[in-house]
Design a protein around this motif. Structure first.
Motif, PDB file in Angstrom:
ATOM      1  N   GLY A 107      66.787 -24.560  18.333  1.00 52.80           N
ATOM      2  CA  GLY A 107      66.818 -25.996  18.609  1.00 52.80           C
ATOM      3  C   GLY A 107      67.356 -26.843  17.465  1.00 52.80           C
ATOM      4  O   GLY A 107      68.245 -27.668  17.680  1.00 52.80           O
ATOM      5  N   PRO A 108      66.858 -26.666  16.219  1.00 50.24           N
ATOM      6  CA  PRO A 108      67.385 -27.474  15.115  1.00 50.24           C
ATOM      7  C   PRO A 108      68.866 -27.193  14.816  1.00 50.24           C
ATOM      8  O   PRO A 108      69.615 -28.103  14.478  1.00 50.24           O
ATOM      9  CB  PRO A 108      66.523 -27.068  13.923  1.00 50.24           C
ATOM     10  N   VAL A 112      71.161 -26.190  17.036  1.00 52.41           N
ATOM     11  CA  VAL A 112      71.934 -26.809  18.112  1.00 52.41           C
ATOM     12  C   VAL A 112      71.995 -28.322  17.911  1.00 52.41           C
ATOM     13  O   VAL A 112      73.043 -28.947  18.109  1.00 52.41           O
ATOM     14  CB  VAL A 112      71.335 -26.442  19.489  1.00 52.41           C
ATOM     15  N   ALA A 113      70.886 -28.919  17.487  1.00 58.39           N
ATOM     16  CA  ALA A 113      70.876 -30.364  17.227  1.00 58.39           C
ATOM     17  C   ALA A 113      71.830 -30.725  16.090  1.00 58.39           C
ATOM     18  O   ALA A 113      72.552 -31.722  16.177  1.00 58.39           O
ATOM     19  CB  ALA A 113      69.452 -30.822  16.897  1.00 58.39           C
ATOM     20  N   ALA A 114      71.866 -29.898  15.045  1.00 57.89           N
ATOM     21  CA  ALA A 114      72.772 -30.164  13.919  1.00 57.89           C
ATOM     22  C   ALA A 114      74.232 -30.028  14.346  1.00 57.89           C
ATOM     23  O   ALA A 114      75.080 -30.850  13.963  1.00 57.89           O
ATOM     24  CB  ALA A 114      72.466 -29.205  12.768  1.00 57.89           C
ATOM     25  N   ASN A 173      75.410 -30.452  17.374  1.00 59.56           N
ATOM     26  CA  ASN A 173      75.703 -31.610  18.222  1.00 59.56           C
ATOM     27  C   ASN A 173      75.927 -32.861  17.395  1.00 59.56           C
ATOM     28  O   ASN A 173      76.771 -33.693  17.735  1.00 59.56           O
ATOM     29  CB  ASN A 173      74.579 -31.829  19.230  1.00 59.56           C
ATOM     30  N   TRP A 174      75.193 -33.016  16.289  1.00 56.42           N
ATOM     31  CA  TRP A 174      75.399 -34.170  15.408  1.00 56.42           C
ATOM     32  C   TRP A 174      76.784 -34.100  14.770  1.00 56.42           C
ATOM     33  O   TRP A 174      77.489 -35.116  14.692  1.00 56.42           O
ATOM     34  CB  TRP A 174      74.319 -34.209  14.331  1.00 56.42           C
TER      35      TRP A 174
END
Length: 102
Positions: free
Chosen positions: A31-32, A34-36, A38-39
């Motif tokens: 999750g972290p 993928v979030a990074a 996406n950012w």
């Protein structure tokens, strides 16, 4: 590059694409990450990046017209902007071709 070498490279790329499609789900704990990612994607394709690319193309175009920059280098910058902003379309096309082949 000979035809046999080109065919071998294309076959290797098709096999790699099939392996990538097999890994459709995200692994646990990603999750972290993928979030990074996406950012980073949002930053590279957002409003600030678009403004910087427009300014870069304008400056490079002006320098090419005044003879201060080699045309080959200027076209490289402009082509890089097209690839950067068209990356999602390019990847979607490659994925579509891999689905048809598989």
């Amino acid at each position: 590059m000979t035809f046999a070498r080109l065919a071998a490279c294309m076959a290797a790329a098709a096999l790699t694409a099939q392996q990538a499609l097999a890994q459709a789900g995200s692994p646990a704990g990603s999750g972290p990450i993928v979030a990074a990612v996406n950012w980073v994607q949002g930053t590279l394709l957002g409003n600030i990046a678009t403004a910087v690319a427009v300014i870069a193309v304008a400056v490079v175009g002006f320098m090419m017209l005044t003879g201060r920059m080699n045309w080959r280098h200027g076209i490289t910058v402009i082509l890089g902007c097209f690839i950067l902003f068209g990356a999602t379309v390019i990847v979607a096309g490659i994925q579509g071709a891999a689905r048809l082949a598989g």
